[in-house]
Motif scaffolding. Structure first.
Motif, PDB file in Angstrom:
ATOM      1  N   PHE A 300      19.036  41.314  46.187  1.00 22.40           N
ATOM      2  CA  PHE A 300      19.323  40.149  45.355  1.00 22.40           C
ATOM      3  C   PHE A 300      20.179  40.536  44.154  1.00 22.40           C
ATOM      4  N   GLN A 301      19.820  41.646  43.499  1.00 18.99           N
ATOM      5  CA  GLN A 301      20.585  42.074  42.330  1.00 18.99           C
ATOM      6  C   GLN A 301      22.022  42.427  42.699  1.00 18.99           C
ATOM      7  N   ARG A 302      22.192  43.053  43.873  1.00 19.14           N
ATOM      8  CA  ARG A 302      23.536  43.387  44.307  1.00 19.14           C
ATOM      9  C   ARG A 302      24.362  42.123  44.529  1.00 19.14           C
ATOM     10  N   LEU A 303      23.795  41.156  45.248  1.00 23.43           N
ATOM     11  CA  LEU A 303      24.520  39.918  45.513  1.00 23.43           C
ATOM     12  C   LEU A 303      24.761  39.124  44.235  1.00 23.43           C
ATOM     13  N   ALA A 304      23.745  39.129  43.352  1.00 21.81           N
ATOM     14  CA  ALA A 304      23.917  38.408  42.091  1.00 21.81           C
ATOM     15  C   ALA A 304      25.005  39.053  41.235  1.00 21.81           C
ATOM     16  N   LEU A 305      25.051  40.399  41.230  1.00 23.05           N
ATOM     17  CA  LEU A 305      26.077  41.094  40.463  1.00 23.05           C
ATOM     18  C   LEU A 305      27.465  40.812  41.035  1.00 23.05           C
ATOM     19  N   GLU A 306      27.590  40.816  42.355  1.00 23.78           N
ATOM     20  CA  GLU A 306      28.873  40.495  42.974  1.00 23.78           C
ATOM     21  C   GLU A 306      29.313  39.074  42.633  1.00 23.78           C
ATOM     22  N   GLN A 308      28.448  37.375  39.922  1.00 26.00           N
ATOM     23  CA  GLN A 308      28.835  37.343  38.512  1.00 26.00           C
ATOM     24  C   GLN A 308      30.227  37.947  38.308  1.00 26.00           C
ATOM     25  N   LEU A 309      30.495  39.083  38.974  1.00 26.00           N
ATOM     26  CA  LEU A 309      31.814  39.698  38.845  1.00 26.00           C
ATOM     27  C   LEU A 309      32.909  38.786  39.401  1.00 26.00           C
ATOM     28  N   ALA A 310      32.613  38.123  40.517  1.00 26.29           N
ATOM     29  CA  ALA A 310      33.590  37.206  41.103  1.00 26.29           C
ATOM     30  C   ALA A 310      33.865  36.041  40.163  1.00 26.29           C
ATOM     31  N   ASP A 311      32.809  35.530  39.514  1.00 31.86           N
ATOM     32  CA  ASP A 311      33.005  34.437  38.562  1.00 31.86           C
ATOM     33  C   ASP A 311      33.839  34.898  37.359  1.00 31.86           C
ATOM     34  N   LYS A 312      33.560  36.115  36.888  1.00 30.76           N
ATOM     35  CA  LYS A 312      34.342  36.632  35.763  1.00 30.76           C
ATOM     36  C   LYS A 312      35.801  36.844  36.158  1.00 30.76           C
ATOM     37  N   ASN A 313      36.018  37.364  37.358  1.00 28.43           N
ATOM     38  CA  ASN A 313      37.403  37.543  37.826  1.00 28.43           C
ATOM     39  C   ASN A 313      38.122  36.200  37.948  1.00 28.43           C
ATOM     40  N   LEU A 314      37.382  35.179  38.409  1.00 27.77           N
ATOM     41  CA  LEU A 314      37.972  33.853  38.516  1.00 27.77           C
ATOM     42  C   LEU A 314      38.350  33.314  37.134  1.00 27.77           C
ATOM     43  N   ALA A 315      37.452  33.503  36.169  1.00 28.42           N
ATOM     44  CA  ALA A 315      37.752  33.045  34.818  1.00 28.42           C
ATOM     45  C   ALA A 315      38.966  33.781  34.247  1.00 28.42           C
ATOM     46  N   ALA A 316      39.026  35.095  34.501  1.00 28.40           N
ATOM     47  CA  ALA A 316      40.164  35.871  34.013  1.00 28.40           C
ATOM     48  C   ALA A 316      41.462  35.439  34.698  1.00 28.40           C
ATOM     49  N   ALA A 317      41.391  35.166  36.012  1.00 30.79           N
ATOM     50  CA  ALA A 317      42.585  34.735  36.737  1.00 30.79           C
ATOM     51  C   ALA A 317      43.066  33.372  36.246  1.00 30.79           C
ATOM     52  N   MET A 318      42.145  32.475  35.951  1.00 30.38           N
ATOM     53  CA  MET A 318      42.542  31.164  35.440  1.00 30.38           C
ATOM     54  C   MET A 318      43.153  31.285  34.046  1.00 30.38           C
ATOM     55  N   ALA A 319      42.600  32.190  33.236  1.00 30.02           N
ATOM     56  CA  ALA A 319      43.196  32.437  31.918  1.00 30.02           C
ATOM     57  C   ALA A 319      44.595  33.031  32.066  1.00 30.02           C
ATOM     58  N   SER A 320      44.752  33.933  33.046  1.00 31.04           N
ATOM     59  CA  SER A 320      46.078  34.522  33.294  1.00 31.04           C
ATOM     60  C   SER A 320      47.070  33.470  33.765  1.00 31.04           C
ATOM     61  N   LEU A 321      46.602  32.530  34.576  1.00 29.59           N
ATOM     62  CA  LEU A 321      47.484  31.458  35.038  1.00 29.59           C
ATOM     63  C   LEU A 321      47.951  30.603  33.866  1.00 29.59           C
ATOM     64  N   GLN A 322      47.035  30.296  32.965  1.00 29.12           N
ATOM     65  CA  GLN A 322      47.425  29.511  31.805  1.00 29.12           C
ATOM     66  C   GLN A 322      48.414  30.281  30.934  1.00 29.12           C
ATOM     67  N   ASP A 323      48.142  31.582  30.766  1.00 32.92           N
ATOM     68  CA  ASP A 323      49.078  32.409  29.993  1.00 32.92           C
ATOM     69  C   ASP A 323      50.440  32.474  30.677  1.00 32.92           C
ATOM     70  N   ALA A 324      50.430  32.576  32.019  1.00 36.58           N
ATOM     71  CA  ALA A 324      51.694  32.635  32.758  1.00 36.58           C
ATOM     72  C   ALA A 324      52.487  31.344  32.605  1.00 36.58           C
ATOM     73  N   MET A 325      51.790  30.223  32.617  1.00 36.57           N
ATOM     74  CA  MET A 325      52.481  28.938  32.440  1.00 36.57           C
ATOM     75  C   MET A 325      53.070  28.832  31.035  1.00 36.57           C
ATOM     76  N   ASN A 326      52.307  29.281  30.043  1.00 39.86           N
ATOM     77  CA  ASN A 326      52.842  29.275  28.673  1.00 39.86           C
ATOM     78  C   ASN A 326      54.015  30.235  28.543  1.00 39.86           C
ATOM     79  N   GLU A 327      53.879  31.412  29.183  1.00 40.80           N
ATOM     80  CA  GLU A 327      54.940  32.405  29.122  1.00 40.80           C
ATOM     81  C   GLU A 327      56.190  31.918  29.835  1.00 40.80           C
ATOM     82  N   ALA A 328      55.999  31.200  30.940  1.00 40.69           N
ATOM     83  CA  ALA A 328      57.149  30.688  31.686  1.00 40.69           C
ATOM     84  C   ALA A 328      57.911  29.653  30.871  1.00 40.69           C
ATOM     85  N   ARG A 329      57.177  28.865  30.098  1.00 37.13           N
ATOM     86  CA  ARG A 329      57.860  27.893  29.240  1.00 37.13           C
ATOM     87  C   ARG A 329      58.563  28.573  28.079  1.00 37.13           C
ATOM     88  N   ARG A 330      58.026  29.725  27.643  1.00 37.54           N
ATOM     89  CA  ARG A 330      58.574  30.377  26.469  1.00 37.54           C
ATOM     90  C   ARG A 330      59.682  31.371  26.809  1.00 37.54           C
TER      91      ARG A 330
END
Length: 382
Positions: A300-306, A308-330
């Motif tokens: 359970f801990q292994r699956l829960a950790l995976e 959590q890491l996947a959710d964090k990676n998703l949050a980071a990827a979405m933040a990167s997408l927003q940064d990329a869109m801002n960077e593309a405009r700039r």
């Protein structure tokens, strides 16, 4: 006899005159000075065509790069600085074969430089033979130039033609091509930046979804929601049962000591046995096997950790997408015209008098050097 003597004297006088002229104008002087100067006079005065030059100056600037010296410092106050890669890309495209193909649409470039009014020495394909595209491209490279000054980051586009309208028209078209090249690079860079960020978000979403499904399947299969929390509940229950067991044993001990015949003793004994059995049962659910909470905790801990890491990676990827869109405009580069393509009102080339005088000067230098060499050779021979 006198008539015959007079004829001989006349021939002698003519011979001496020719000899004097030949001394004054020796063949070397004629070959190195007189003839080249006459040829230069004929070419520059009668044959060579007037060349009209149209110039345009531009700079490619970007809002996010460090400013350079000169003009870049002036542009810094407006929030812009010079761009590097885009400048060379625009220059290379203007001097490329693709630019020639675009500018020669409907053979407009070819017609402008094959006009019969242009001298045969300046005209492209003067004799109307079969020519290749590479021949036209080599001719094009002689008529279109770009100079770039690193100190000021200014590019100067120069187009030479044999009429002022063609020079200005081709200069304007090439400048528009340079702008289109920079815009195309900007569009491609923005699309690539956003596409890569979107691909990362999609991949992170898939991994997060897969981790959540794996955790859900495990919970359903093992019939546990959270082994740690459930174990805490079980331990609290066991603690309460142990408290009841201690109280029951104490009461049973007291009754056996002071009232051995008390009818509550069998009831208390039964209660003590029930509490012991329940404590063992509850303890077995916490530890003691693969189906216990302790056995389910690692997976359970292994699956829960995976998850959590996947959710964090998703949050980071979405933040990167927003940064990329801002960077593309700039992050954009712009072609800023400093000098528009001009319509020349007079030919600047060829510089006729300079060409004639240069030919004369070079001929005199060559004649002087060759004369000294020949005199040295003769002196050495004597």
């Amino acid at each position: 006899m006198r008539a015959s003597g007079t004829g001989v004297n006349d021939r002698v006088i003519m011979f001496e005159a020719l000899k004097s002229i030949s001394r004054r104008f020796d063949p070397l002087f004629l070959a190195t000075v007189v003839i080249p100067t006459i040829v230069a006079l004929i070419y520059f005065g009668l044959i060579s065509s007037d060349v009209y030059i149209s110039e345009a100056k531009f700079v490619v600037r970007s809002p996010d790069k460090a400013p350079s010296t000169g003009l870049g410092v002036l542009l810094k106050g407006a929030g812009f600085s010079t761009a590097g890669d885009e400048i060379y890309a625009a220059q290379d495209f203007v001097l490329s074969r693709d630019a020639l193909r675009l500018i020669n649409k409907d053979n407009s470039f070819l017609h402008a430089y094959t006009n019969a009014n242009i001298s045969v020495f300046d005209r492209f394909d003067p004799f109307g033979g079969q020519h290749k595209f590479e021949d036209l491209y080599k001719y094009y490279q002689r008529k279109v130039k770009i100079d770039y000054k690193t100190s000021s980051s200014i590019s100067t586009l120069t187009v030479r033609a044999y009429d002022p309208v063609s020079a200005q028209r081709f200069s304007e078209q090439l400048l528009e091509m340079a702008e289109a090249t920079v815009n195309r690079l900007n569009t491609r860079a923005r699309q690539d930046l956003i596409r890569f960020a979107e691909a990362e978000v999609t991949d992170a979403k898939d991994k997060s979804r897969a981790a959540a499904l794996a955790l859900s399947r495990y919970r359903n299969g093992a019939r546990v929601v959270d082994p740690d929390k459930q174990a805490m509940v079980q331990l609290q229950m066991i603690s309460k049962l142990q408290d009841e067991l201690i109280a029951s044993r104490t009461q049973l001990l007291q009754l056996r000591s002071y009232a051995p015949n008390n009818p509550q003793i069998p009831v208390l004994e039964t209660q003590v046995r029930s509490l012991n059995a329940e404590i063992e049962a509850q303890g077995g659910k916490v530890v003691g096997g693969d189906k216990s909470l302790a056995g389910a905790a690692p997976d359970f801990q292994r699956l829960a950790l995976e998850s959590q890491l996947a959710d964090k990676n998703l949050a980071a990827a979405m933040a990167s997408l927003q940064d990329a869109m801002n960077e593309a405009r700039r992050k954009q580069a712009y072609v800023e015209r400093i000098v528009q393509p001009n319509l020349p009102d007079e030919p600047l080339e060829p510089r006729r008098w300079r060409g004639i005088l240069s030919t004369l000067a070079i001929g005199l230098v060559a004649w002087g050097i060759l004369s000294m060499l020949i005199a040295g050779i003769r002196e050495h021979s004597d």
